[in-house]
Design an enzyme around this catalytic site. Structure first.
Site, PDB file in Angstrom:
ATOM      1  N   ALA A  37      75.178   8.889  10.765  1.00  0.00           N
ATOM      2  CA  ALA A  37      75.009   7.142   9.800  1.00  0.00           C
ATOM      3  C   ALA A  37      73.674   6.946   9.639  1.00  0.00           C
ATOM      4  CB  ALA A  37      75.300   6.060  10.918  1.00  0.00           C
ATOM      5  N   HIS A 207      83.534  16.369  -2.305  1.00  0.00           N
ATOM      6  CA  HIS A 207      82.834  15.533  -3.335  1.00  0.00           C
ATOM      7  C   HIS A 207      83.526  15.579  -5.059  1.00  0.00           C
ATOM      8  CE1 HIS A 207      79.632  16.962  -4.169  1.00  0.00           C
ATOM      9  NE2 HIS A 207      79.561  15.919  -5.406  1.00  0.00           N
ATOM     10  N   GLU A 246      72.395  21.207 -14.204  1.00  0.00           N
ATOM     11  CA  GLU A 246      71.980  20.309 -13.224  1.00  0.00           C
ATOM     12  C   GLU A 246      70.379  20.746 -13.451  1.00  0.00           C
ATOM     13  OE1 GLU A 246      72.490  19.570  -8.711  1.00  0.00           O
ATOM     14  OE2 GLU A 246      73.247  21.800  -8.709  1.00  0.00           O
ATOM     15  N   HIS A 270      83.788  23.861  -6.021  1.00  0.00           N
ATOM     16  CA  HIS A 270      83.744  22.277  -6.617  1.00  0.00           C
ATOM     17  C   HIS A 270      84.892  22.749  -7.716  1.00  0.00           C
ATOM     18  CE1 HIS A 270      81.164  20.071  -4.376  1.00  0.00           C
ATOM     19  NE2 HIS A 270      80.368  20.807  -4.776  1.00  0.00           N
ATOM     20  N   ARG A 373      86.938  21.612 -19.493  1.00  0.00           N
ATOM     21  CA  ARG A 373      87.090  21.962 -21.117  1.00  0.00           C
ATOM     22  C   ARG A 373      88.173  22.811 -21.330  1.00  0.00           C
ATOM     23  NH1 ARG A 373      83.249  23.992 -25.995  1.00  0.00           N
ATOM     24  NH2 ARG A 373      83.589  23.295 -28.098  1.00  0.00           N
TER      25      ARG A 373
END
Length: 811
Positions: A37, A207, A246, A270, A373
């Site tokens: 956490a 994610h 990135e 991903h 795309r």
């Protein structure tokens, strides 16, 4: 604050309290345990996502939240308190209500140290005691593991042993990537988790699937089937680009990156997941995770095998020094970890045949942006001039659909559809038409050339995915079967590039066009030449300077020795082959060029070079033979002929009758002596090849000194009269068919191509020993011993060493 606002605040606060007290009889109770956490991911994203879960679903479920770490309470609670203090509400939540919700969430959150098995027992008891005290029944328990992957198996075992919820309640354990670094490690982790958790209890979170534009791909396809059904195929789509750029580098994370690299970090997971969303058949029932999974697995089953030619890799210039600094490596060490990759993936199905899915990702690039795309073919020819044509509806304008993650020139997630395609149907509860468009261009076009839609409420990816865990919406997550299928697809390419020095690029805007690449057929290659790396002589002790890689004798066993970088070497060899071919066919109008090629990985780069850069090669008058072959079917991936076919023959026009694969499979069996395969091949050579003297023979050499399929101490080496024979390899597949030393030495030209790490020493060794073919088979290569004068050339790749003070020069 006005008196009215204060009264409203008290009313809302009382409503929240009453809601929390009355949940036992009307709502289920969910316990959320965040393991790790105080970590970076938790502080930046997870606490905020859990708070958003609470704000959106507290009317359906009651919650309590446990933040856990291995730290003691005094050390951990201030960190968690700071994270809770920074929580924010969506723009559509009034500030008074937001304050009340934050206060209530904080009261429902507590800290528990979690390390030993006893700690897990204590946590479970605390949850049970709280349920009993409040008169609640626990409907489910969610463990979110925001910890390193090496801890997954141990934590899962402790949860299973001591911290499961009571019977009738669900358990869901969330894992962050990485889920292994290749197929073997992923299988090992999967097996460890499957011993203690059921498949429906594991949620591997990616994610990127929570990015709103990406998460909308399947629904977009479903809702617009009337437009897409006829054009979502190879006849209309030119290519699909899945891109993640990135600007940040790997500084501070080189320990992780050295183990994984860009392909394992983002492409295998991903970008490949996105590929399956685009390529799968449109699900009939979007609420069926099972149907979506079945369709996804069909895509994995249709992916064409990746070869070394399928990808380009590069590394930003400062990466190596960052690795040396952070990991304490010596100054002369060299990292071969790629920080950029471009890969062309093909789905071998009737819908997608020949359409490249171009997956691209990298660090230290010129912009931060992510998008998928779908670019359609231009199938119209327009006569009107550009100045007269209504460009937004013209079929000569590019036609595309873009699922835009965000960042870059367009700073919000979006779905964009070219106006000359169709006006899409979009879910009005989730997407709205973007009316105020920024003054930017996307892929060279004005935003007004697109129908542009943006989310009604913009959410972080974790805020999208965590509620899906609560709803058991498993298609947003990676299950074991899909995970292993993805690793099975990517692992061979990882093996191909392992240890290979990537192209260097400066990083940022200075990289210019150095990372631009082209996809030609199934081959991916950089457009611009690789920049040169120059080292200062002062940086090296005497005898170990920048040019010490050339410290080799000028010749090789009476022949020529050519030493150069691999790409230069292959270029020279291809040019020599073309020259030999024209010399052979030019002797008379019926001239033929008889070329015998070896197998293995070394000549693959040569095959690709010939296919792309030598259009004038006289293929129609070239006969292609094999130096050796494994005893496997010709369509087997291990077959030398299969490699030759995939990388060269299917891309050039060699007449079918000019191809001469070795007959390793006769009478539906492989390499059986009684079938006489070597004799049949020898007979063909005697009939077709003048004086059984090949014009050019290309060989390789192993670290044990073997060449062709002639291995040390093999009985095949003793044969003086046979042209072709069977041999035994020390590695599988053991049985081989090979040309003999006798027929190789009749050749007019013999070239030995050696590439790869660790082979320089064998060249030096065999160059100084005598003729010892039993110990070093390659020493038996003496083409001057044949019926006609022959020549021998050794082609040896070399790589300049890199130093920390090198200067990168760009053409």
């Amino acid at each position: 604050m006005t008196r009215g606002q204060a009264a409203m605040g008290l009313f809302l606060y009382g409503a929240v309290l009453m809601m929390s007290l009355a949940v036992g009889s009307s709502k289920g109770h969910v316990t959320v345990v965040l393991v790790g956490a105080t970590g970076d991911l938790s502080r930046k994203y997870l606490w905020q996502a859990l708070f958003q879960l609470y704000t959106e679903h507290s009317s359906e479920e009651s919650f309590c939240f446990y933040g856990t770490t291995r730290l003691d309470k005094a050390e951990a609670t201030p960190v968690i308190a700071k994270a809770l203090k920074g929580l924010t509400c969506p723009d559509n939540v009034p500030s008074v209500r937001c304050s009340l919700l934050k206060d209530q969430f904080t009261k429902l959150t507590r800290y528990q140290q979690l390390d030993t098995l006893e700690d897990y027992t204590t946590l479970s008891k605390s949850i049970r005691d709280e349920m009993a005290q409040e008169g609640l029944e626990e409907s489910g328990r969610l463990f979110y593991l925001s910890v390193p992957a090496f801890a997954y198996a141990d934590i899962a075992e402790k949860i299973n042993g001591t911290a499961r919820p009571p019977a009738g309640s669900w358990l869901r354990v969330v894992f962050e990537k990485p889920f292994g670094h290749d197929l073997a490690s992923a299988q090992q982790l999967a097996e460890q988790l499957q011993r203690v958790l059921q498949e429906d209890e594991m949620y591997r979170i990616d994610h990127y699937l929570g990015k709103q534009a990406i998460g909308h791909i399947l629904k977009f396809r479903h809702d617009n089937r009337q437009h897409l059904d006829t054009i979502w195929n190879q006849h209309h789509i030119e290519r699909v680009e899945i891109v993640m750029k990135e600007t940040v580098d790997s500084k501070g994370r080189t320990s992780f990156y050295e183990q994984y690299g860009v392909i394992c970090d983002v492409i295998q997971n991903h970008l490949t997941e996105i590929l399956t969303f685009v390529a799968m058949e449109t699900p009939v029932n979007l609420s069926s995770s099972e149907e979506i999974h079945r369709n996804k697995m069909k895509v994995y089953g249709s992916l064409g095998q990746l070869g070394r030619e399928s990808a380009v890799i590069a590394q930003y210039q400062a990466y190596n020094s960052e690795v040396q600094e952070e990991l304490g490596r010596p100054a002369h060490s060299v990292s071969t970890t790629p920080t950029f990759a471009g890969v062309a993936v093909y789905v071998e199905s009737s819908r997608w045949d020949g359409v490249p899915f171009i997956l691209t990702a990298g660090k230290a690039l010129d912009e931060r942006v992510g998008y998928t795309r779908v670019l359609f073919k231009k199938q119209a020819f327009c006569l009107q001039s550009e100045s007269v044509r209504r460009t937004e509806s013209s079929q000569c304008q590019p036609r595309q659909i873009v699922f835009y993650v965000g960042h870059g020139d367009l700073n919000f997630p979006a779905v964009l559809v070219s106006r000359n395609l169709f006006e899409p149907a979009m879910d009005p509860a989730a997407w709205k038409r973007a009316t105020e468009l920024p003054d930017v261009r996307l892929f060279g076009l004005r935003l007004s050339d697109f129908h542009v839609f943006r989310p009604v409420v913009q959410k972080d990816a974790y805020a999208v995915l965590i509620p899906n865990i609560l709803r058991a919406k498993r298609d947003s997550f990676v299950n074991t079967e899909g995970l292993l299928a993805s690793w099975k697809f990517w692992t061979p390419l990882l093996g191909e590039i392992f240890g290979e020095q990537p192209r260097l690029y400066p990083g940022g805007v200075q990289s210019g066009e150095s990372l631009d690449f082209v996809v030609a057929g199934r081959e991916v290659s950089f457009i611009t030449p690789e920049p040169a790396l120059v080292l200062s002589d002062e940086a090296h002790p005497a005898g170990q300077g920048a040019n010490s890689y050339r410290a080799l004798p000028a010749g090789f066993r009476g022949g020529e020795l050519v030493s150069a970088r691999a790409e230069v070497l292959v270029s020279q060899l291809a040019s020599r082959l073309e020259g030999a071919a024209w010399a052979a066919v030019g002797e008379d109008s019926t001239g033929r060029f008889h070329l015998a090629l070896s197998g293995g990985s070394s000549p693959v780069a040569l095959f690709r070079r010939l296919a792309r850069h030598h259009p004038d090669f006289p293929w129609k008058r070239t006969h292609v033979w094999l130096v050796d072959e494994r005893c496997v079917p010709l369509d087997d991936p291990e077959s030398n002929f299969r490699s030759l076919h995939d990388h060269l023959l299917q891309r050039v026009r060699v007449p079918y009758v000019n191809l001469h694969p070795m007959p390793v499979q006769l009478n539906q069996r492989l390499c059986v002596e009684e079938d006489g395969g070597p004799g049949l091949y020898a007979k063909d050579i005697e009939v077709m090849v003048n004086g059984t003297s090949f014009d050019f023979v290309l060989l390789g050499a192993g670290v044990d000194g073997h060449t062709a399929s002639l291995f040390p101490n093999s009985q095949a080496l003793a044969s003086e009269n046979q042209l072709v024979l069977f041999s035994e390899s020390p590695v599988k597949p053991h049985q081989r068919m090979t040309l003999s030393l006798s027929v190789i030495n009749r050749a007019r030209q013999v070239a030995v191509l050696i590439t790869g790490k660790g082979k320089r020493s064998i060249v030096s060794e065999i160059n100084r020993v005598g003729t010892e073919p039993q110990k070093w088979p390659i020493t038996g290569i003496q083409p001057s011993q044949g019926r006609s004068p022959g020549s021998l050339t050794m082609m040896l790749s070399s790589v300049k060493p890199r130093g920390s003070d090198g200067i990168l020069l760009w053409p």
